[in-house]
Design a protein around this motif. Structure first.
Motif, PDB file in Angstrom:
ATOM      1  N   ASP A 118       0.853  -1.189   0.000  1.00  0.00           N
ATOM      2  CA  ASP A 118       0.000   0.000   0.000  1.00  0.00           C
ATOM      3  C   ASP A 118       0.891   1.243   0.000  1.00  0.00           C
ATOM      4  OD1 ASP A 118      -1.709   2.113   0.512  1.00  0.00           O
ATOM      5  OD2 ASP A 118      -3.009   0.916   1.811  1.00  0.00           O
ATOM      6  N   VAL A 119       0.892   1.952  -1.122  1.00  0.00           N
ATOM      7  CA  VAL A 119       1.822   3.076  -1.289  1.00  0.00           C
ATOM      8  C   VAL A 119       1.579   4.180  -0.272  1.00  0.00           C
ATOM      9  CG1 VAL A 119       0.574   4.573  -2.928  1.00  0.00           C
ATOM     10  CG2 VAL A 119       3.053   4.266  -3.167  1.00  0.00           C
ATOM     11  N   ARG A 120       0.370   4.192   0.319  1.00  0.00           N
ATOM     12  CA  ARG A 120       0.048   5.240   1.294  1.00  0.00           C
ATOM     13  C   ARG A 120       0.916   5.156   2.549  1.00  0.00           C
ATOM     14  NH1 ARG A 120      -6.338   4.241   0.655  1.00  0.00           N
ATOM     15  NH2 ARG A 120      -5.489   2.129   0.824  1.00  0.00           N
ATOM     16  N   ARG A 121       1.573   4.028   2.718  1.00  0.00           N
ATOM     17  CA  ARG A 121       2.501   3.916   3.856  1.00  0.00           C
ATOM     18  C   ARG A 121       3.740   4.773   3.653  1.00  0.00           C
ATOM     19  NH1 ARG A 121       2.817  -2.485   4.902  1.00  0.00           N
ATOM     20  NH2 ARG A 121       4.429  -1.830   6.354  1.00  0.00           N
ATOM     21  N   VAL A 122       4.053   5.098   2.414  1.00  0.00           N
ATOM     22  CA  VAL A 122       5.305   5.837   2.164  1.00  0.00           C
ATOM     23  C   VAL A 122       5.134   7.131   1.367  1.00  0.00           C
ATOM     24  CG1 VAL A 122       6.755   3.765   2.301  1.00  0.00           C
ATOM     25  CG2 VAL A 122       5.837   4.455   0.077  1.00  0.00           C
ATOM     26  N   LEU A 123       4.099   7.201   0.523  1.00  0.00           N
ATOM     27  CA  LEU A 123       4.015   8.369  -0.361  1.00  0.00           C
ATOM     28  C   LEU A 123       3.302   9.535   0.344  1.00  0.00           C
ATOM     29  CD1 LEU A 123       4.385   8.130  -3.998  1.00  0.00           C
ATOM     30  CD2 LEU A 123       3.112  10.076  -3.128  1.00  0.00           C
ATOM     31  N   ARG A 124       4.068  10.222   1.197  1.00  0.00           N
ATOM     32  CA  ARG A 124       3.529  11.295   2.025  1.00  0.00           C
ATOM     33  C   ARG A 124       3.303  12.548   1.186  1.00  0.00           C
ATOM     34  NH1 ARG A 124       1.891   8.730   4.117  1.00  0.00           N
ATOM     35  NH2 ARG A 124       2.595   7.795   6.036  1.00  0.00           N
ATOM     36  N   THR A 125       2.135  13.159   1.368  1.00  0.00           N
ATOM     37  CA  THR A 125       1.840  14.401   0.644  1.00  0.00           C
ATOM     38  C   THR A 125       1.215  15.390   1.620  1.00  0.00           C
ATOM     39  OG1 THR A 125      -0.465  13.888   0.114  1.00  0.00           O
ATOM     40  CG2 THR A 125       1.205  13.023  -1.400  1.00  0.00           C
ATOM     41  N   ASP A 126       1.019  16.618   1.133  1.00  0.00           N
ATOM     42  CA  ASP A 126       0.224  17.561   1.922  1.00  0.00           C
ATOM     43  C   ASP A 126      -1.256  17.245   1.674  1.00  0.00           C
ATOM     44  OD1 ASP A 126      -0.469  18.614  -0.526  1.00  0.00           O
ATOM     45  OD2 ASP A 126       0.461  20.572  -0.214  1.00  0.00           O
ATOM     46  N   ALA A 127      -2.132  18.109   2.157  1.00  0.00           N
ATOM     47  CA  ALA A 127      -3.560  17.801   2.057  1.00  0.00           C
ATOM     48  C   ALA A 127      -4.237  18.569   0.919  1.00  0.00           C
ATOM     49  CB  ALA A 127      -4.240  18.086   3.393  1.00  0.00           C
ATOM     50  N   SER A 128      -3.464  18.935  -0.133  1.00  0.00           N
ATOM     51  CA  SER A 128      -4.109  19.597  -1.285  1.00  0.00           C
ATOM     52  C   SER A 128      -4.725  18.511  -2.152  1.00  0.00           C
ATOM     53  CB  SER A 128      -3.107  20.380  -2.128  1.00  0.00           C
ATOM     54  OG  SER A 128      -2.076  20.883  -1.360  1.00  0.00           O
ATOM     55  N   PHE A 129      -5.912  18.087  -1.766  1.00  0.00           N
ATOM     56  CA  PHE A 129      -6.560  16.970  -2.454  1.00  0.00           C
ATOM     57  C   PHE A 129      -6.711  17.281  -3.935  1.00  0.00           C
ATOM     58  CE2 PHE A 129      -7.902  16.831   1.975  1.00  0.00           C
ATOM     59  CZ  PHE A 129      -7.500  15.540   2.291  1.00  0.00           C
ATOM     60  N   GLY A 130      -6.531  16.274  -4.744  1.00  0.00           N
ATOM     61  CA  GLY A 130      -6.675  16.450  -6.193  1.00  0.00           C
ATOM     62  C   GLY A 130      -5.372  16.795  -6.869  1.00  0.00           C
ATOM     63  N   SER A 131      -4.486  17.466  -6.172  1.00  0.00           N
ATOM     64  CA  SER A 131      -3.150  17.740  -6.743  1.00  0.00           C
ATOM     65  C   SER A 131      -2.184  17.878  -5.569  1.00  0.00           C
ATOM     66  CB  SER A 131      -3.163  19.002  -7.589  1.00  0.00           C
ATOM     67  OG  SER A 131      -3.666  20.080  -6.831  1.00  0.00           O
ATOM     68  N   GLU A 138       0.818  17.714  -2.974  1.00  0.00           N
ATOM     69  CA  GLU A 138       2.251  17.984  -3.123  1.00  0.00           C
ATOM     70  C   GLU A 138       3.031  16.946  -2.324  1.00  0.00           C
ATOM     71  OE1 GLU A 138       5.315  19.673  -4.710  1.00  0.00           O
ATOM     72  OE2 GLU A 138       3.311  20.478  -5.159  1.00  0.00           O
ATOM     73  N   PRO A 139       3.869  16.157  -2.978  1.00  0.00           N
ATOM     74  CA  PRO A 139       4.633  15.155  -2.237  1.00  0.00           C
ATOM     75  C   PRO A 139       5.681  15.803  -1.341  1.00  0.00           C
ATOM     76  CG  PRO A 139       4.690  14.731  -4.613  1.00  0.00           C
ATOM     77  CD  PRO A 139       4.115  16.098  -4.424  1.00  0.00           C
ATOM     78  N   ASN A 140       5.934  15.169  -0.210  1.00  0.00           N
ATOM     79  CA  ASN A 140       6.985  15.615   0.696  1.00  0.00           C
ATOM     80  C   ASN A 140       8.173  14.666   0.505  1.00  0.00           C
ATOM     81  OD1 ASN A 140       8.702  15.917   2.888  1.00  0.00           O
ATOM     82  ND2 ASN A 140       7.051  16.378   4.322  1.00  0.00           N
ATOM     83  N   GLU A 141       9.108  15.109  -0.347  1.00  0.00           N
ATOM     84  CA  GLU A 141      10.154  14.180  -0.787  1.00  0.00           C
ATOM     85  C   GLU A 141      11.040  13.695   0.360  1.00  0.00           C
ATOM     86  OE1 GLU A 141      12.141  14.960  -4.555  1.00  0.00           O
ATOM     87  OE2 GLU A 141      10.419  16.186  -5.160  1.00  0.00           O
ATOM     88  N   ALA A 142      11.287  14.568   1.324  1.00  0.00           N
ATOM     89  CA  ALA A 142      12.157  14.160   2.435  1.00  0.00           C
ATOM     90  C   ALA A 142      11.479  13.050   3.253  1.00  0.00           C
ATOM     91  CB  ALA A 142      12.472  15.365   3.317  1.00  0.00           C
ATOM     92  N   ARG A 143      10.180  13.247   3.527  1.00  0.00           N
ATOM     93  CA  ARG A 143       9.439  12.226   4.287  1.00  0.00           C
ATOM     94  C   ARG A 143       9.331  10.924   3.493  1.00  0.00           C
ATOM     95  NH1 ARG A 143       8.646  10.500   8.570  1.00  0.00           N
ATOM     96  NH2 ARG A 143       6.391  10.272   8.858  1.00  0.00           N
ATOM     97  N   ILE A 144       9.113  11.067   2.189  1.00  0.00           N
ATOM     98  CA  ILE A 144       8.978   9.867   1.349  1.00  0.00           C
ATOM     99  C   ILE A 144      10.276   9.055   1.413  1.00  0.00           C
ATOM    100  CG2 ILE A 144       8.725   9.061  -1.046  1.00  0.00           C
ATOM    101  CD1 ILE A 144       6.836  11.455  -1.504  1.00  0.00           C
ATOM    102  N   ARG A 145      11.377   9.764   1.404  1.00  0.00           N
ATOM    103  CA  ARG A 145      12.667   9.072   1.454  1.00  0.00           C
ATOM    104  C   ARG A 145      12.841   8.326   2.786  1.00  0.00           C
ATOM    105  NH1 ARG A 145      17.022   8.951  -1.732  1.00  0.00           N
ATOM    106  NH2 ARG A 145      19.007   8.641  -0.699  1.00  0.00           N
ATOM    107  N   GLU A 146      12.494   9.025   3.850  1.00  0.00           N
ATOM    108  CA  GLU A 146      12.591   8.384   5.181  1.00  0.00           C
ATOM    109  C   GLU A 146      11.709   7.140   5.265  1.00  0.00           C
ATOM    110  OE1 GLU A 146      12.672  12.414   7.726  1.00  0.00           O
ATOM    111  OE2 GLU A 146      11.157  10.959   8.393  1.00  0.00           O
ATOM    112  N   LEU A 147      10.452   7.326   4.831  1.00  0.00           N
ATOM    113  CA  LEU A 147       9.496   6.222   4.951  1.00  0.00           C
ATOM    114  C   LEU A 147       9.873   5.068   4.034  1.00  0.00           C
ATOM    115  CD1 LEU A 147       6.277   8.402   5.175  1.00  0.00           C
ATOM    116  CD2 LEU A 147       7.162   6.902   6.970  1.00  0.00           C
ATOM    117  N   CYS A 148      10.369   5.393   2.838  1.00  0.00           N
ATOM    118  CA  CYS A 148      10.780   4.322   1.924  1.00  0.00           C
ATOM    119  C   CYS A 148      11.938   3.529   2.515  1.00  0.00           C
ATOM    120  CB  CYS A 148      11.183   4.887   0.559  1.00  0.00           C
ATOM    121  SG  CYS A 148       9.767   5.199  -0.503  1.00  0.00           S
ATOM    122  N   ALA A 149      12.865   4.240   3.145  1.00  0.00           N
ATOM    123  CA  ALA A 149      14.020   3.551   3.732  1.00  0.00           C
ATOM    124  C   ALA A 149      13.541   2.566   4.796  1.00  0.00           C
ATOM    125  CB  ALA A 149      14.984   4.565   4.330  1.00  0.00           C
ATOM    126  N   ALA A 150      12.526   2.998   5.569  1.00  0.00           N
ATOM    127  CA  ALA A 150      12.069   2.157   6.672  1.00  0.00           C
ATOM    128  C   ALA A 150      11.128   1.053   6.193  1.00  0.00           C
ATOM    129  CB  ALA A 150      11.371   3.024   7.717  1.00  0.00           C
TER     130      ALA A 150
END
Ligand code: ADP
Ligand code: ASP
Ligand code: MG
Length: 452
Positions: free
Chosen positions: A148-161, A163-175
């Protein structure tokens, strides 16, 4: 090290194609493949249409569309597994589809569709396609899992478009993700979908699966991001407009980014950036012709041509803002652009003269509100139904005479705005929408003759 393989909607539209995707995943096993899928075929369109029907209070229409989605996925499951659809898959599909139906009923009952609900509904397509594919992977006796990509693909709450948070995504992907991607296993996950820090589902905007692939590839330091689609790479022009367009073997990130931004639908505009920053090559390949031609996009590569490719986008609106009183005053442009910024209207091209500024905005920008704000200090001329045609090439600006040749090739197509120079590699023309295809074909002929 991992390799990201992203497959678009048309690449996962039939059982036959899904089997090809499984074969490609099998070939990629030594590279620790992460398979990122879009929704099948036109599922996202159907989901959004269902959401709109529900919003209008048309519960029956929304239900019918949801039933169509249910039937299509059941048919795909039968095509793949015959009468032997794995119980776990049937349960997973039913879980997603029942949740969808409940959401649509809720929207229809309230007659109100929040951006948050729309994203929850739109994300269903990717959740379904990845469930199907993960079951196929298991049936083919490949090791792997649904993730489930939602475990790692962190974004802000601008629904529909979102914005990914690349630093968080990197942390979560590593873990969470890196320990799962290993040679000999296929990890299957969703494009397009993300989640906020609180776990609320978001989406990255239409066509966003390319972006997901690049974000995940960047976070995992992939050796390559492969975008598998229904054409053999990035072509010299949209092959639907110019049938003789051909794939470009090598493009720079900058060239590909300009083409994407100006309408080359084959790549999502934002895709390139996360990969560029980490110098990960992105290839664009044809799912049905895996041994065929393809495009490689690299930081250091380049087409090496002054005129490499064309892209076009329409409809856009051309606005001319004229103000005899204000234009020479310091800060006028800042004030002008601030108005567009307040309304979230993004400006694509700008040309300024002594007393006026011409610019293009999306056709769906809030024109009435914009004009109401601007009219107290300027006259506004609005010309709707225009198209932007962009010529892109790494050596465009440094090649003498290229602008002259482009304009000469435009012939009697009436060019209403020209923009060149901001980016070294892009010359953009604004024309009436009915001239768009003719201009693209003429410029393509020029590009071909320059090559000869
Ligand atoms: P996917 O579903 O795989 O994401 P898309 O429909 O988003 O695929 O993008 C692929 C389509 O992009 C092609 O079928 C083609 O018609 C269109 N396209 C537009 N411009 C170009 C271009 N310059 N090169 C290749 N394809 C292009
Ligand atoms: N399924 C989504 C869409 O149709 C995302 C994608 O295909 O890239 O927009
Ligand atoms: Mg796409």
């Amino acid at each position: 090290m991992t390799r990201v393989l992203k497959f678009g909607g048309s690449s996962v539209a039939t059982g036959e194609l899904l089997k090809r995707v499984a074969a490609l995943a099998r070939e990629a096993l030594p590279h620790a493949p992460l398979v990122v899928l879009s929704a099948t075929g036109k599922t996202t369109d159907a989901l959004l249409a269902a959401a709109r029907a529900a919003e209008r209070g048309d519960a029956v229409g929304a239900r019918e569309l949801a039933l169509g989605i249910r039937a299509r996925h059941a048919a795909l499951a039968r095509e793949l597994f015959g009468d032997d659809v794995p119980a776990e898959l049937a349960l997973a599909l039913d879980g997603e589809l029942s949740a969808l139906e409940k959401r649509l009923d809720g929207v229809a009952m309230l007659g109100e569709l929040s951006a948050r609900s729309r994203d929850a509904i739109a994300s269903t397509g990717e959740l379904l396609s990845t469930r199907l594919f993960a079951a196929l992977v298991a049936r083919e006796e490949l090791a792997g899992e649904w993730f489930d990509v939602r475990r790692v693909l962190r974004t802000d709450a601008s629904f529909g478009s979102a914005e990914p948070n690349e630093a968080r995504i990197r942390e979560l992907c590593a873990a969470e993700l890196a320990p799962r991607v290993r040679p000999g296993r296929v990890v299957v996950t969703q494009g397009f979908v993300g989640a906020t820090e609180h776990g609320v589902t978001t989406t990255l905007g239409r066509g966003g699966s390319d972006w997901s692939a690049a974000l995940l590839g960047a976070a995992l330091d992939a050796d390559e991001v492969q975008i598998w689609t229904d054409v053999e790479g990035v072509y010299t022009a949209d092959p639907r407009i110019v049938p003789e367009a051909r794939p470009i073997p090598e493009l720079s990130f900058a060239e590909a980014a300009e083409l994407a931004a100006f309408g080359a639908k084959v790549l999502h505009p934002a895709t390139i950036q996360p990969a560029t920053l980490r110098r990960i090559p992105v290839t664009v390949r044809h799912t049905a012709k895996p041994g065929g031609r393809f495009t490689t996009i690299r930081a250091e590569a380049a087409s090496g041509r002054p005129l490499a490719a064309l892209a076009s986008r329409s409809p856009v609106t051309l606005l001319t803002v004229t103000s005899t009183r204000m234009l020479d005053q310091a800060g006028f442009l800042a004030r002008l652009f601030a108005v567009f910024g307040r309304f979230g209207a993004s400006i694509d091209l700008v040309a300024t003269a002594e007393v006026s500024v011409s610019l293009t905005i999306e056709a769906d920008a809030p024109l009435v509100e914009l004009c109401a704000e601007l009219e107290p200090f300027a006259r506004i001329d609005v010309v709707p139904d225009r198209a932007i045609v962009a010529v892109v090439g790494e050596r465009l600006k440094r090649t003498r005479g290229s602008a002259a040749r482009v304009l000469a090739a435009a012939g009697d197509c009436h060019v209403e705005l020209i923009s060149m120079g901001a980016s070294e590699i892009n010359l953009s023309l604004v024309v009436a929408r009915e001239d768009e295809h003719a201009l693209v074909r003429r410029l393509h002929a020029l590009l071909e003759s320059a090559r000869a």
